[in-house]
Design an enzyme around this catalytic site. Structure first.
Site, PDB file in Angstrom:
ATOM      1  N   ASP A  84       5.653   5.025   5.101  1.00  0.00           N
ATOM      2  CA  ASP A  84       6.633   5.371   4.066  1.00  0.00           C
ATOM      3  C   ASP A  84       7.951   4.624   4.232  1.00  0.00           C
ATOM      4  OD1 ASP A  84       6.740   6.975   6.436  1.00  0.00           O
ATOM      5  OD2 ASP A  84       8.219   8.266   5.471  1.00  0.00           O
ATOM      6  N   GLU A 137       6.673  10.028   7.484  1.00  0.00           N
ATOM      7  CA  GLU A 137       7.338  10.137   8.788  1.00  0.00           C
ATOM      8  C   GLU A 137       8.822  10.432   8.583  1.00  0.00           C
ATOM      9  OE1 GLU A 137       9.630   9.337  12.227  1.00  0.00           O
ATOM     10  OE2 GLU A 137       9.713   8.027  10.464  1.00  0.00           O
TER      11      GLU A 137
END
Length: 363
Positions: free
Chosen positions: A79, A138
């Site tokens: 991400d 994350e």
């Protein structure tokens, strides 16, 4: 082991291409449709068993040797962050306000490079199974993608898990590892205050929420400096405060919000800070006759590297890179990492890398 490094260069061009494709089209949180589809497609072409449909947009690549042995997992996060990409390069982010500013595009490209190597050298793997986990979120939202992956059970039976992160503080080509405590826990808190607004010329007719918030923040800062044992580590930071309108300079606001984060390596210290924060906010509010809302979002626990897994990382890196390219970190990080959720169930270790820029085309 110089031959292994030379061999890895054969994957350079494809890693650069993967990394730049991911960088140009960043996605955030759990919603990573394009990134996940690209990763799954590459793994399928490499002959991995591919699992999707768990932990939102996570992807798992499985390589079975058909021979007895351990099951090893390696994790990369996919991400991006809600930041503007200000570089002027051909692979600049095409999404306004979204950018791979933390290196997760590099992590994903490197793990795909490892997948390529393993696929082409599967006969040389002694045995067992390799699971490559490509993780969303994350960076949040809490509790992050790692916890959902652990809860899904797709990694059950894993004997060891490895994680890594780019660290630009190191010279290119250097890696850093550490035995024991590595990352702190991570909490985020938010405070909303409500009172009676009034004209600044008549402050006695209302409640000065700005002064009240300052009183709270001063007390909060005293937790770390005066209430935590000196040999324990903790950080408490108020990172935003919002009230009133800047152009209106003669009105005391009726609402105010502030928020921040706190980090600790000791679970008891973390719990103590959580309790004291709420106590301070509510007691000061009550004393000043205003209302308050307090929210504490526990994101990630602290974690320590497993000694045996760290031994494997350290010795392997020294053999491949050379002893002078491996740094042993003297102190743990005060930052947090949702890799901690994996270490609550599996033996694991985390390390820092700074790949040579020529490898992944960083820029």
């Amino acid at each position: 082991m110089q031959g292994l490094l030379n061999e890895a260069q054969d994957y350079r061009d494809r890693m650069v291409e993967w990394r730049r494709n991911i960088h140009s089209c960043p996605e955030t949180g759990f919603h990573l449709p394009k990134t996940s589809a690209m990763v799954a497609g590459v793994l399928e072409k490499l002959g991995f068993q591919v699992r999707t449909g768990f932990a939102e947009s996570a992807v798992l690549g499985i390589l079975e040797t058909g021979r007895p042995g351990n099951t090893i997992a390696v994790r990369a996060d996919m991400d991006a962050l809600g930041m503007q990409d200000e570089k002027d390069v051909p692979y600049r982010s095409v999404r306004d306000g979204v950018c791979h500013a933390c290196g997760h595009d590099v992590h994903t490209a490197l793990l795909l490079g490892l997948a390529s190597y393993l696929s082409e050298h599967r006969d040389q793997i002694p045995g067992g199974c390799v699971k490559l986990i490509f993780q969303p979120a994350e960076e949040g939202p809490a509790p992050g993608g790692a916890k959902l992956i652990v809860d899904s059970g797709v990694l059950d039976g894993v004997d060891a898990i490895f994680g890594a992160h780019c660290q630009p503080q190191y010279p290119a080509g250097v890696m850093g590892c550490r035995y024991g405590s590595f990352f702190a826990s991570g909490d985020f808190f938010e405070v909303k205050l409500k009172g009676t607004g009034c004209h600044a010329a008549s402050p006695h007719k209302g409640k000065d929420l700005i002064s009240i918030a300052m009183e709270m923040i001063r007390a909060i800062q005293n937790i770390g400096s005066r209430e935590i044992p000196p040999m324990k580590t903790a950080v408490i930071s108020v990172c935003s405060i919002n009230a009133g309108v800047l152009s209106t300079k003669n009105v005391l606001p009726s609402e105010l919000t502030f928020g921040g984060t706190y980090r600790a390596h000791d679970a008891q210290v973390r719990d103590y800070i959580a309790g004291r924060l709420e106590q301070i906010v509510r007691d000061v509010s009550r004393m000043n006759g205003i209302t308050c809302e307090f929210e504490d979002s526990f994101a990630f626990p602290s974690f320590a590297n497993d000694r045996d897994i760290t031994d494997t990382i350290y010795q392997s890196a020294a053999e491949v890179l050379g002893q002078d390219k491996v740094m042993m970190r003297p102190e743990p990080e005060m930052g947090s990492e949702d890799f901690a959720w994996y270490t609550r169930k599996y033996k694991g270790a985390f390390f820092f890398i700074e790949p040579p820029y020529s490898v992944v085309g960083v820029g």
